[in-house]
Write a protein that holds these residues in place. Structure first.
Motif, PDB file in Angstrom:
ATOM      1  N   ASN A  44       0.814  -1.355   0.140  1.00 41.01           N
ATOM      2  CA  ASN A  44      -0.092   0.040   0.101  1.00 41.01           C
ATOM      3  C   ASN A  44       0.920   1.211   0.005  1.00 41.01           C
ATOM      4  OD1 ASN A  44       0.498   1.060   2.698  1.00 41.01           O
ATOM      5  ND2 ASN A  44      -0.631  -0.933   3.363  1.00 41.01           N
ATOM      6  N   ASN A  45       0.151   2.335  -0.228  1.00 38.66           N
ATOM      7  CA  ASN A  45       1.039   3.703  -0.414  1.00 38.66           C
ATOM      8  C   ASN A  45       1.618   3.987   1.032  1.00 38.66           C
ATOM      9  OD1 ASN A  45       0.003   3.740  -3.247  1.00 38.66           O
ATOM     10  ND2 ASN A  45      -1.604   5.145  -2.250  1.00 38.66           N
ATOM     11  N   TYR A  46       1.226   3.667   1.946  1.00 36.79           N
ATOM     12  CA  TYR A  46       1.850   4.139   3.299  1.00 36.79           C
ATOM     13  C   TYR A  46       3.215   3.216   3.254  1.00 36.79           C
ATOM     14  CZ  TYR A  46      -2.221   6.237   5.273  1.00 36.79           C
ATOM     15  OH  TYR A  46      -3.254   7.212   5.555  1.00 36.79           O
ATOM     16  N   SER A  47       3.287   2.008   3.050  1.00 36.44           N
ATOM     17  CA  SER A  47       4.491   1.285   2.914  1.00 36.44           C
ATOM     18  C   SER A  47       5.350   1.710   2.075  1.00 36.44           C
ATOM     19  CB  SER A  47       4.054  -0.294   2.752  1.00 36.44           C
ATOM     20  OG  SER A  47       3.250  -0.862   3.660  1.00 36.44           O
ATOM     21  N   ARG A  99      -2.008  10.641  -3.427  1.00 38.40           N
ATOM     22  CA  ARG A  99      -3.140   9.983  -2.829  1.00 38.40           C
ATOM     23  C   ARG A  99      -3.016  10.367  -1.250  1.00 38.40           C
ATOM     24  NH1 ARG A  99      -7.047   5.594  -4.250  1.00 38.40           N
ATOM     25  NH2 ARG A  99      -8.302   7.311  -3.527  1.00 38.40           N
ATOM     26  N   LEU A 100      -1.815  10.388  -0.702  1.00 40.85           N
ATOM     27  CA  LEU A 100      -1.655  10.778   0.727  1.00 40.85           C
ATOM     28  C   LEU A 100      -1.700  12.142   1.086  1.00 40.85           C
ATOM     29  CD1 LEU A 100       0.762   7.998   2.005  1.00 40.85           C
ATOM     30  CD2 LEU A 100      -1.888   7.957   1.734  1.00 40.85           C
ATOM     31  N   ARG A 101      -1.097  13.186   0.231  1.00 39.51           N
ATOM     32  CA  ARG A 101      -0.635  14.641   0.670  1.00 39.51           C
ATOM     33  C   ARG A 101      -2.088  15.246   1.095  1.00 39.51           C
ATOM     34  NH1 ARG A 101       1.490  17.640  -4.470  1.00 39.51           N
ATOM     35  NH2 ARG A 101      -0.556  16.856  -5.070  1.00 39.51           N
ATOM     36  N   TYR A 138      -8.869   7.347   0.283  1.00 44.03           N
ATOM     37  CA  TYR A 138      -7.711   6.205   0.144  1.00 44.03           C
ATOM     38  C   TYR A 138      -7.875   5.007   1.331  1.00 44.03           C
ATOM     39  CZ  TYR A 138      -3.603   3.123  -0.427  1.00 44.03           C
ATOM     40  OH  TYR A 138      -2.863   2.167  -0.357  1.00 44.03           O
ATOM     41  N   LEU A 139      -8.013   5.426   2.441  1.00 42.98           N
ATOM     42  CA  LEU A 139      -8.135   4.818   3.762  1.00 42.98           C
ATOM     43  C   LEU A 139      -9.547   4.000   3.642  1.00 42.98           C
ATOM     44  CD1 LEU A 139      -6.810   7.129   6.394  1.00 42.98           C
ATOM     45  CD2 LEU A 139      -6.012   4.730   6.044  1.00 42.98           C
TER      46      LEU A 139
END
Ligand code: ZN
Length: 225
Positions: free
Chosen positions: A59-62, A120-122, A130-131
């Motif tokens: 995922n984008n976090y990792s 996506r996270l910014r 996304y979450l």
């Protein structure tokens, strides 16, 4: 070539009757080839020229080396940007062009995934969506406000902008909208940390409408400058 280690942990949140598994892969922190510590979260070692792809379900976090737990929603934007820049520098396609057959393509792929992850996270609303997606309650275009009092508030804010003749009135409405956005974001942070995805989704629908008001206000200011 090297691949992600096996999932370090499997999270099984329960949403209604839907059970979902979110894999939290841990990407390597050192190069499997020369053993040097990697300069970023992506498997690209500029010291010895080893680069590899990342499995699609990372995922984008990792991908950006940000812990998914315990603070999924509230993340440090400066830290996110720093991680993004480091990852981007490590897998920039131009850097990998001269490093051997096929490496530029791998770099290109990593680089575009890093870009997407950052995008996506910014932004808070995009991060929230996304979450919600990750947790099986993706926001749909057809999701409507069910809170009638809140809907009236949105309509009144929109009217204030549509009928405004002075810039300062629009700025006052934008200020009020911003306050509402901050309140909704606070609510979201709480719901997400409690794993209350249904409530997080409702709050995100409210946020979507508030963002619409903000966009309308900014447009008014641009057009009347
Ligand atoms: Zn290396």
């Amino acid at each position: 070539m090297f691949t992600a280690r096996a999932p370090s942990r499997l999270l099984r949140p329960v949403i209604g009757s839907v059970h979902r598994t979110i894999s939290t892969f841990t990407l390597p922190t050192s190069c499997p080839s020369c053993k040097a510590a990697l300069a970023s979260s992506v498997p690209a070692c500029l010291k010895c020229g080893t680069i590899s792809t990342v499995p699609v379900d990372v995922n984008n976090y990792s991908l950006l080396g940000i812990p998914y737990e315990p603070h999924k929603f509230a993340l440090d934007e400066a830290d996110l940007q720093k991680r993004f820049r480091r990852a981007q520098a490590a897998c920039h396609p131009d850097v990998w062009t001269a490093k051997g057959e096929g490496k530029k393509d791998v770099a290109q792929d990593l680089s575009s995934r890093v870009n997407d992850a950052y995008k996506r996270l910014r932004d808070p609303l995009s991060r929230l969506n996304y979450l919600l997606e990750l947790n099986g309650v993706a926001l749909e275009a057809t999701d409507k406000l069910e809170d009638e009092a809140f809907l009236m508030k949105i309509l009144s804010l929109r009217d204030d902008i549509d009928e405004a003749t002075e810039r300062e009135d629009v700025e006052a409405t934008l200020g009020e909208t911003q306050e509402n956005i901050e309140n909704a974001l606070e609510e979201v942070t709480k719901h997400v940390s409690e794993g209350n995805w249904a409530a997080a989704k409702s709050a995100s629908v409210r946020l979507k409408y508030l963002e619409g008001v903000r966009a309308a206000g900014k447009e008014w200011i641009q057009e009347n400058e």
